[in-house]
Motif scaffolding. Structure first.
Motif, mmCIF file in Angstrom:
data_model
loop_
_atom_site.group_PDB
_atom_site.id
_atom_site.type_symbol
_atom_site.label_atom_id
_atom_site.label_comp_id
_atom_site.label_asym_id
_atom_site.label_seq_id
_atom_site.Cartn_x
_atom_site.Cartn_y
_atom_site.Cartn_z
ATOM 1 N N LEU B 385 0.834 -1.206 0.000
ATOM 2 C CA LEU B 385 0.000 0.000 0.000
ATOM 3 C C LEU B 385 0.868 1.254 0.000
ATOM 4 O O LEU B 385 0.544 2.258 -0.636
ATOM 5 N N ILE B 386 1.981 1.184 0.737
ATOM 6 C CA ILE B 386 2.887 2.342 0.781
ATOM 7 C C ILE B 386 3.534 2.544 -0.581
ATOM 8 O O ILE B 386 3.622 3.660 -1.084
ATOM 9 N N ASN B 387 3.984 1.447 -1.184
ATOM 10 C CA ASN B 387 4.588 1.558 -2.514
ATOM 11 C C ASN B 387 3.611 2.140 -3.513
ATOM 12 O O ASN B 387 3.999 2.838 -4.444
ATOM 13 N N LEU B 388 2.347 1.846 -3.298
ATOM 14 C CA LEU B 388 1.306 2.373 -4.175
ATOM 15 C C LEU B 388 1.147 3.874 -3.951
ATOM 16 O O LEU B 388 1.195 4.671 -4.880
ATOM 17 N N LEU B 389 0.969 4.231 -2.704
ATOM 18 C CA LEU B 389 0.670 5.620 -2.364
ATOM 19 C C LEU B 389 1.853 6.531 -2.689
ATOM 20 O O LEU B 389 1.683 7.650 -3.134
ATOM 21 N N LEU B 390 3.053 6.053 -2.444
ATOM 22 C CA LEU B 390 4.244 6.873 -2.676
ATOM 23 C C LEU B 390 4.678 6.824 -4.133
ATOM 24 O O LEU B 390 5.719 7.345 -4.487
ATOM 25 N N ARG B 391 3.932 6.185 -4.963
ATOM 26 C CA ARG B 391 4.219 6.135 -6.403
ATOM 27 C C ARG B 391 5.550 5.462 -6.704
ATOM 28 O O ARG B 391 6.235 5.839 -7.643
ATOM 29 N N PHE B 392 5.950 4.496 -5.867
ATOM 30 C CA PHE B 392 7.160 3.744 -6.162
ATOM 31 C C PHE B 392 6.872 2.687 -7.231
ATOM 32 O O PHE B 392 7.707 2.371 -8.053
ATOM 33 N N HIS B 393 5.678 2.097 -7.133
ATOM 34 C CA HIS B 393 5.275 1.095 -8.118
ATOM 35 C C HIS B 393 3.944 1.512 -8.715
ATOM 36 O O HIS B 393 3.105 2.097 -8.025
ATOM 37 N N ILE B 421 6.710 8.860 6.283
ATOM 38 C CA ILE B 421 6.596 7.415 6.429
ATOM 39 C C ILE B 421 7.715 6.874 7.304
ATOM 40 O O ILE B 421 8.879 7.243 7.143
ATOM 41 N N ILE B 422 7.330 6.021 8.239
ATOM 42 C CA ILE B 422 8.349 5.199 8.880
ATOM 43 C C ILE B 422 8.226 3.851 8.206
ATOM 44 O O ILE B 422 7.246 3.134 8.404
ATOM 45 N N SER B 423 9.194 3.508 7.368
ATOM 46 C CA SER B 423 9.035 2.259 6.647
ATOM 47 C C SER B 423 9.524 1.095 7.502
ATOM 48 O O SER B 423 10.137 1.287 8.541
ATOM 49 N N GLN B 424 9.239 -0.095 6.992
ATOM 50 C CA GLN B 424 9.509 -1.278 7.812
ATOM 51 C C GLN B 424 11.003 -1.430 8.057
ATOM 52 O O GLN B 424 11.432 -1.811 9.130
ATOM 53 N N ARG B 425 11.786 -1.130 7.043
ATOM 54 C CA ARG B 425 13.236 -1.164 7.206
ATOM 55 C C ARG B 425 13.757 0.216 6.856
ATOM 56 O O ARG B 425 14.053 0.497 5.710
ATOM 57 N N SER B 426 13.843 1.075 7.852
ATOM 58 C CA SER B 426 14.340 2.424 7.597
ATOM 59 C C SER B 426 15.851 2.389 7.579
ATOM 60 O O SER B 426 16.470 1.726 8.392
ATOM 61 N N VAL B 494 8.825 11.861 13.665
ATOM 62 C CA VAL B 494 8.141 12.795 14.563
ATOM 63 C C VAL B 494 8.481 14.239 14.190
ATOM 64 O O VAL B 494 7.663 15.147 14.316
ATOM 65 N N LEU B 495 9.706 14.436 13.673
ATOM 66 C CA LEU B 495 10.167 15.784 13.358
ATOM 67 C C LEU B 495 9.448 16.404 12.175
ATOM 68 O O LEU B 495 9.594 17.594 11.919
ATOM 69 N N ARG B 496 8.700 15.608 11.440
ATOM 70 C CA ARG B 496 8.198 16.092 10.166
ATOM 71 C C ARG B 496 6.688 16.262 10.211
ATOM 72 O O ARG B 496 5.953 15.291 10.143
ATOM 73 N N PRO B 497 6.207 17.488 10.316
ATOM 74 C CA PRO B 497 4.770 17.703 10.546
ATOM 75 C C PRO B 497 3.957 17.713 9.257
ATOM 76 O O PRO B 497 3.302 18.695 8.940
ATOM 77 N N THR B 498 3.971 16.632 8.486
ATOM 78 C CA THR B 498 3.179 16.595 7.258
ATOM 79 C C THR B 498 1.735 16.221 7.580
ATOM 80 O O THR B 498 1.462 15.659 8.639
ATOM 81 N N PRO B 499 0.812 16.516 6.647
ATOM 82 C CA PRO B 499 -0.603 16.174 6.910
ATOM 83 C C PRO B 499 -0.814 14.677 7.111
ATOM 84 O O PRO B 499 -1.710 14.280 7.844
ATOM 85 N N TRP B 500 -0.017 13.862 6.421
ATOM 86 C CA TRP B 500 -0.184 12.418 6.539
ATOM 87 C C TRP B 500 0.999 11.803 7.274
ATOM 88 O O TRP B 500 2.142 12.236 7.099
ATOM 89 N N LEU B 501 0.697 10.769 8.051
ATOM 90 C CA LEU B 501 1.768 10.016 8.703
ATOM 91 C C LEU B 501 1.471 8.534 8.501
ATOM 92 O O LEU B 501 0.367 8.075 8.809
ATOM 93 N N ILE B 502 2.437 7.816 7.948
ATOM 94 C CA ILE B 502 2.240 6.379 7.762
ATOM 95 C C ILE B 502 3.277 5.639 8.584
ATOM 96 O O ILE B 502 4.475 5.920 8.496
ATOM 97 N N LEU B 503 2.809 4.720 9.382
ATOM 98 C CA LEU B 503 3.717 3.961 10.241
ATOM 99 C C LEU B 503 3.658 2.501 9.828
ATOM 100 O O LEU B 503 2.582 1.894 9.864
ATOM 101 N N ASP B 504 4.766 1.936 9.394
ATOM 102 C CA ASP B 504 4.792 0.514 9.017
ATOM 103 C C ASP B 504 5.522 -0.239 10.118
ATOM 104 O O ASP B 504 6.736 -0.112 10.260
ATOM 105 N N GLU B 505 4.791 -0.983 10.890
ATOM 106 C CA GLU B 505 5.346 -1.703 12.036
ATOM 107 C C GLU B 505 6.221 -0.786 12.893
ATOM 108 O O GLU B 505 7.397 -1.050 13.101
#
Ligand SMILES: Nc1ncnc2c1ncn2[C@@H]1O[C@H](COP(=O)(O)OP(=O)(O)OP(=O)(O)O)[C@@H](O)[C@H]1O
Ligand SMILES: Nc1ncnc2c1ncn2[C@@H]1O[C@H](COP(=O)(O)OP(=O)(O)OP(=O)(O)O)[C@@H](O)[C@H]1O
Ligand SMILES: [Mg+2]
Ligand SMILES: [Mg+2]
Lengths: 580, 557
Positions: B385-393, B421-426, B494-505
């Protein structure tokens, strides 16, 4: 400079490995130098004969034939010189690459965490490559720059004392001047080399983190940073080259001056008929050749600086401390029990483990729990012999000291799934077979089944031949985790150490995998590090790590009944309804 | 050849530098040529004068040829110095330009199009191959063109004295400058390619050795890697040995042609001198001139053996540059948004043709300001879903809109403006904690960083470190514990006050107490933001207003 003096002899010692090629190289250079002199004599004879003695070219046939023979000989020598030059460094390069890599493995993963992989790779590739001119050009040139000019002087003095004196004075200026410039060039070269390593390290870091950079919308900014770093590199490199070019320009200027002086003196004397054409022409042919080896020395002196900068880094890797590895080889144990007594460890700062006592009974599952940063992974590293405790002892089955064991024999008996398992570029099967290249397909499937990985592997179009990218690209988080587990199962070890084995897994998959672990543990000793109580609940024994020691030990039930830290931990879970 | 033309196109902005280097290089060759011809003539003329007696001696102009010799000697030294400075300066400018260009081409391709490449291989392209490409200017472009220019002028000059000598010289120069390089270039093609490939392969082994050392050792795979590296080294050396042979043969051949041309010129001119068609002093002039003329072509046989390496490097570079991005570049700038609801309508995504769909007909609405949780077994398609939303794929079917605009009107840079986004493997970068935090917000103050660390429950640890925020984290965070590294990634978000926040695990790798404290401190920061939380754990889900479950790419609840 003082340090360079220590590096030079060491490089020379390395050079002994290919002494034969080095001496051949010097020998070929000498013969070729003398051939140049003989060639000049022939040419001067021919031109003098035609122009001043008015001989028909046919009368000079012997000189022509000698000249042709010399040309052929020189072609052969040039060919031989290139090949020996390469051979002079080949053995050294191979040997250094092997030794550095072996030394890295001997030091183990804990010091490796302080190294930048791209920097090491650059040292082993570009750095070792940078030593080649030192052995193939600089060292032979040092011998030539004495022998060839001396031979020329010996020929020139009887012909014309003035020219001989001019050359004699101008020659030694070259090395003196080079030493003078050398001080500055060396520091610049060192800086340039450091910059190159930093450049490599930075770019690998960026490439591995490109996705993260993009997620933060910072990937484009790296373009400016890349430009700055490359520009920086250009500036330092050019600073070094400017010195090198200036050196050779000044040398060339000296040489030209000396040659012009020789020519003008001859011209003046020729006009007045004090001297004949032949010696004048011959000396003028030889004068540039007199400076060729000296000029070569200045070119290769720069190569020496580069080599020394690279060698410093190579030698630093070779000289790094390696803990005494231990040499006792245990027979393959079927049962492994471990005991830690008063074990202390620090990474150089605060104590991470501080007099820890613990028992890991054979054939049982022991869970280690504790806050993040408590030292669980560190304890695993000690058990894995990646590092040695600074105090205390770890014993196997009550008798054998872990410190005395040969590490390879110890690793052969265990399997370890680290907190962030690393999958290598290759197929899924390649990754599974890491520890057992000879494993059959059936064994692969069984291990994958135990790790609950078989279903998803078989669901992919290529199955076990599915390619895996660097760091497991192309797989989901939990899939990476399960492949790492399958890899460990495939090894069928007596001791299994799992660091957060069920991270990234949903509760159902986790329960499945825990079932598999319990199944395996009937025959093996299992140590699991876990943040999840589901894991601890299945363990025969739970150790709670706090402040560098085991604060509590016992079964899940017993510890829950107590009032220690484990109960507090369980409450943290209990406050929110959870899927356990 | 096409690769070389493309390369030349990339070099266009530095035309001035490149032509300057070329001019100086030609000047150096010609200065040397005239220095030698003039010296030869001068000596002979002086000797003739000496033999001719007093009257001739007084008539002989000693000073202008002597001044000429001095002039050309100084010119040669000066122009060679300037040539080296300018050509190297140009080289390094080209290098910087190529590297930046390559990175800029690479960046839009990540992560999808680069998935099949090892990062160490990309590194080899970015560092070593670009270096090799750069040899093109210094080793091919300058020597070839300056040799052509100098050859024309020098043979023209010879023709003033003897057309025969000029033709011999021209023939010799063409053999050394064109025929031999053609042969060495052809013979070195395969070995040059091997050098480039083996270097990249070895770099991969070395990087793996350091980064995967723990696994390699415990699985007993270190000896295999050592053996592979040793074999790779052997192959590299074999290719280099082959190149050394070619370079030796090239040098021998060019030396031989030079010398025999010298011999032939001497013979031809000698005959003319004997017959009285040519002045006595012209013979040494032509002889020394021939020797000097070959300086123009001497580097060419060696230069052309690099051609194989250069072509292979060019091919590797352009192979990446020609990869199609997974998501086509935007035709017009992405819309600027006020509202941030996400609507997916029957969206399916497949990572590659022939693979199973990772998302199958997903329809879901995430309202602005809502907090949505996603659960589901591993491999269900949550991170997709993240790859979709972030236009990676790219998604293949269905309709997706973000803030009321078609999702296809955005690229990942545009999405990153609204989404953290905090991705699963940052990835943690090999630098300080401070710089890792600044990545999220370059303008963050010290106080903001500490506050973010407090929320991430890492402030205590950082404070206890002797170097505080300037503690180095090690490569990929290797000097931190797993949970600490995770918490740096949390603080970054946390430092980044964007309208959306996505947390992956987000709390994977944290103990329950730390997890609880983090979620407690995070909760106030979620007010008013749109939150999407992917997790297997119960604690973060408790903060969500609605929870969806995914299974095998389908929404099941
Ligand atoms: N290579 C290293 N160099 C220096 N310090 C380190 C290194 N590895 C770990 N540390 C420090 O040692 C301490 C213990 O780390 P360790 O990885 O053992 O914790 P842990 O209990 O496994 O934590 P987690 O649950 O977060 O993985 C931490 O404070 C960490 O910062
Ligand atoms: N970059 C990729 N290229 C190809 N296939 C991929 C890629 N990323 C994921 N997949 C595949 O797509 C499917 C869904 O993966 P995804 O990462 O979305 O799972 P997930 O729900 O996040 O699982 P987990 O809980 O294990 O992280 C998996 O089968 C996975 O192998
Ligand atoms: Mg840990
Ligand atoms: Mg995922």
């Amino acid at each position: 400079m003082a340090e360079a003096e220590r590096i030079d002899p060491r490089l020379m010692r390395e050079g002994r490995r290919s002494r034969g090629a080095l001496y051949t190289s010097i020998g070929l250079g000498l013969v070729s130098g003398w051939a140049v002199i003989a060639q000049a004599v022939c040419l001067a004879q021919i031109i003098n004969g035609i122009s001043f003695r008015h001989l028909p070219p046919a009368a000079l046939a012997p000189w022509f034939y000698t000249l042709a023979a010399l040309f052929l000989a020189r072609a052969g020598l040039a060919y031989g010189a290139e090949i020996t030059a390469f051979r002079a460094a080949a053995a050294i390069k191979t040997d250094l690459r092997r030794r550095v890599l072996e030394r890295l493995f001997a030091r183990g993963p804990v010091p490796a965490a302080d190294e930048a992989s791209a920097g090491i790779a650059a040292t082993l590739l570009e750095g070792v490559e940078g030593l080649e001119p030192y052995f193939s050009r600089y060292m032979p040139q040092m011998a030539l720059c004495v022998a060839v000019p001396l031979a020329i002087l010996a020929l020139v003095f009887p012909l014309d004392v003035y020219s001989g004196l001019i050359l004699l004075v101008a020659g030694p200026l070259v090395p003196v001047f080079m030493v003078f410039v050398g001080y500055k060039a060396e520091a610049i070269n060192q800086r340039q080399w450091d910059k190159l390593l930093r450049l490599s390290t930075h770019f690998l870091d960026v490439l591995q983190g490109l996705t993260t950079l993009k997620l933060f919308g910072r990937a484009r900014e790296e373009i400016a940073i890349a430009a700055r770093i490359s520009d920086d590199y250009r500036r330092t490199t050019m600073a070094g080259l400017r010195v090198a070019f200036l050196t050779s320009a000044v040398l060339e200027f000296f040489a030209s001056l000396a040659i012009a002086l020789v020519a003008v003196l001859f011209g003046a004397r020729l006009i007045h008929g004090h001297i004949t054409f032949y010696p004048a022409f011959l000396v003028l042919l030889l004068a540039p050749e007199y400076f060729v080896p000296l000029r070569g020395l200045s070119v290769h002196y720069h190569a020496r600086m580069t080599a020394i900068a690279a060698a410093r880094r190579i030698f630093a890797l070779l000289d790094a401390d390696v803990p005494a590895p231990g040499s006792v080889i245990l027979p393959k144990l079927s049962q492994i029990g471990l005991r830690c007594a008063g074990v202390s460890f620090s990474y150089g700062g605060a104590m991470v483990l501080d007099g820890l006592d613990a028992e890991f009974p054979a054939g049982k599952i022991t869970a280690i729990v504790g806050a993040s940063g408590a030292g669980k992974t560190t304890l695993a590293r000690l058990l894995l012999k990646f590092a040695s405790p600074q105090a205390g002892r770890i014993t196997i089955n009550g008798t054998d000291d872990l410190a005395a064991l040969a590490p390879e024999a110890w690793w052969a008996m265990l399997a370890w799934v680290p907190q962030n398992p690393r999958l290598f570029h290759g197929t899924i099967a390649d990754n599974l077979r890491l520890g057992r290249p000879e494993a059959t397909d059936a064994e692969l499937r069984e291990a994958a089944r135990l790790a609950r990985a078989l279903d998803f592997i078989e669901a992919t179009p290529q199955g076990f031949a599915t390619p895996v990218g660097d760091l497991g690209a192309g797989l989901s988080g939990g899939q990476i985790q399960r492949i790492a587990l399958a890899r460990a199962y495939l090894k069928d070890p007596a001791l299994l150490i799992l660091d957060e084995a069920t991270a990234n897994l949903d509760p159902a998959s986790e329960a499945d995998i825990l079932d598999a672990i319990s199944e395996i543990a009937r025959r093996k000793t299992v140590i699991v590090i876990a943040h999840r109580l589901a894991v601890a609940a299945r363990a025969d024994q739970v150790l709670v790590l706090q402040d560098g020691r085991i604060a509590e030990a016992g079964t899940h039930a017993a510890l829950l009944a107590g009032h220690g830290p484990y109960r507090a931990l369980a409450q943290a879970y209990g406050e929110v309804p959870c899927a356990l | 050849m096409r690769a070389l033309i493309r390369l030349a196109g990339l070099f266009r902005p530095f035309r001035g530098w490149m032509l300057g280097g070329l001019a100086l290089s030609s000047l150096t060759i010609l200065a040397n040529f005239w220095l030698m011809t003039l010296s030869g003539w001068f000596l002979a003329a002086a000797a003739i004068t000496g033999l001719a007696g007093y009257a001739a001696q007084n008539a002989f102009n000693f000073f202008s040829p002597a001044a000429g010799v001095r002039f050309f000697a100084t010119l040669r030294v000066g122009s060679r110095y300037a040539e080296r400075l300018v050509t190297h300066e140009a080289t390094f400018r080209l290098l910087a330009r190529l590297r930046v260009w390559f990175y800029a081409t690479l960046e839009p391709l990540a992560p999808a199009a680069l998935q099949g490449f090892r990062s160490s291989d990309l590194l080899s392209r970015l560092v070593a191959d670009i270096d090799t490409l750069n040899l093109f200017y210094l080793r091919v472009y300058v020597p070839v063109l300056s040799a052509i220019i100098a050859t024309l002028i020098m043979t023209g000059f010879f023709a003033l004295f003897s057309v025969q000598a000029a033709l011999i010289l021209l023939a010799g120069l063409v053999v050394t400058g064109a025929l031999t390089p053609y042969l060495t270039g052809r013979a070195g093609r395969a070995a040059g390619r091997d050098v480039v490939r083996e270097t990249a392969a070895l770099r991969g082994e070395y990087v793996d050795a350091v980064l995967g050392m723990g696994e390699l050792l415990t699985y007993g795979a270190a000896p295999a890697l050592l053996a592979r590296a040793a074999r790779g080294n052997t192959r590299l050396l074999a290719a280099q040995a082959h190149l050394a042979k070619i370079s030796g043969a090239g040098m021998a051949a060019s030396g031989l042609t030079t010398n025999f041309a010298l011999l032939a010129v001497t013979l031809a001119a000698g005959g003319k001198v004997a017959a009285g068609h040519l002045g006595t002093a012209d013979l040494p002039l032509l002889a020394l001139g021939t020797a000097a003329a070959f300086e123009a072509v001497a580097p060419l046989p060696a230069a052309f053996q690099y051609l194989g390496q250069i072509l292979e490097a060019a091919q590797r570079i352009f192979a990446i540059a020609d990869l199609p991005p997974a998501v086509p570049p935007l035709a017009s700038p992405a819309p600027v948004l006020e509202h941030f609801a996400l609507v997916l309508d029957d969206v399916s995504l497949r990572y590659a043709p022939g693979m199973a769909q990772a998302l199958r007909g997903i329809s879901l609405t995430i309202p602005e300001g809502g907090r949505t949780g996603i659960t589901g077994p591993t491999g269900a398609g949550k991170s997709t879903l993240i790859n979709l939303l972030l236009r990676f794929h790219e998604y293949q079917t269905g309709h997706a809109s973000f803030g009321g605009h078609d999702l296809r009107t955005y690229d990942s840079a545009a999405m990153a403006r609204y989404v953290t986004i905090i991705s699963q493997r940052s990835h943690l970068f090999h630098t300080t904690i401070r710089d890792n935090l600044l990545l999220a917000d370059g303008a963050a103050t010290e106080a903001q960083m500490w506050q973010a660390l407090e929320v991430a429950q890492l402030a205590g640890f950082v404070r206890a470190q002797p170097r505080g925020l300037d503690t180095m984290v090690g490569e990929t965070g290797a000097r931190l514990s797993g949970g600490q590294a995770r918490r740096v990634a949390l603080a970054r978000a946390v430092l980044r006050p964007t309208p959306w926040l996505i947390l992956d695990e987000p709390t994977e790798g944290l103990d329950a107490t730390t997890e609880q404290d983090f979620l407690r401190d995070l909760a106030p920061l979620l007010e008013g933001r749109t939150v999407l939380c992917i997790t297997h754990r119960a604690a973060p889900l408790a903060l969500m207003q609605q929870v969806y479950a995914l299974n095998e790419g389908r929404l099941v609840a």
